[in-house]
Scaffold this motif. Structure first.
Motif, short mmCIF file in Angstrom:
data_model
loop_
_atom_site.label_atom_id
_atom_site.label_comp_id
_atom_site.label_asym_id
_atom_site.label_seq_id
_atom_site.Cartn_x
_atom_site.Cartn_y
_atom_site.Cartn_z
N LYS A 119 35.94 26.69 38.71
CA LYS A 119 35.45 28.06 38.97
C LYS A 119 36.46 29.12 38.53
CE LYS A 119 31.66 26.90 41.12
NZ LYS A 119 30.34 27.15 40.64
N GLN A 169 36.23 29.43 34.77
CA GLN A 169 35.03 30.14 34.38
C GLN A 169 35.14 31.64 34.66
OE1 GLN A 169 31.75 28.28 36.37
NE2 GLN A 169 31.70 26.53 34.97
N SER A 170 35.83 32.01 35.72
CA SER A 170 35.95 33.44 36.04
C SER A 170 36.94 34.14 35.12
CB SER A 170 36.39 33.61 37.50
OG SER A 170 37.70 33.12 37.69
#
Length: 100
Positions: A94, A97-98
């Motif tokens: 995550k 991805q951010s």
């Protein structure tokens, strides 16, 4: 939000199981050979049994009970470890991805 992949959790479970089995086997073989390297493997076994020892300090996964109880404790320990590793990998994914 993406679905959680059960196959990755199972893969992590089996990888950890093989690693812990090898550590245990090496510890048994070294202790039979009266080697000084058992101090290293005993530390590795203590690290592997951290999840259960946090619940109760008298519960390592290699308890000296019946074979069925050893498998149950080991499975519980592996499930806790697998869920932790899987959670860490999800957080890392995550974060990657951010940053994109």
């Amino acid at each position: 939000m993406e679905k959680y992949k059960l196959k990755y959790l199972i893969y992590i479970f089996f990888v950890l199981m093989v690693i812990q089995f090898i550590i245990g086997l090496v510890d048994v073989l070294l202790s039979k050979g009266n080697s000084d390297l058992t101090s290293i493997t005993s530390v590795l076994i203590s690290i592997c049994s951290i999840p259960l020892s946090l619940i109760n300090s008298k519960l390592p996964f290699f308890v000296s009970e019946s074979f069925v109880m050893i498998l149950i404790y080991w499975s519980i320990n592996l499930i806790i470890q697998s869920a932790f590793v899987y959670g860490v990998l999800l957080v890392i994914q995550k974060m990657k991805q951010s940053n994109k």
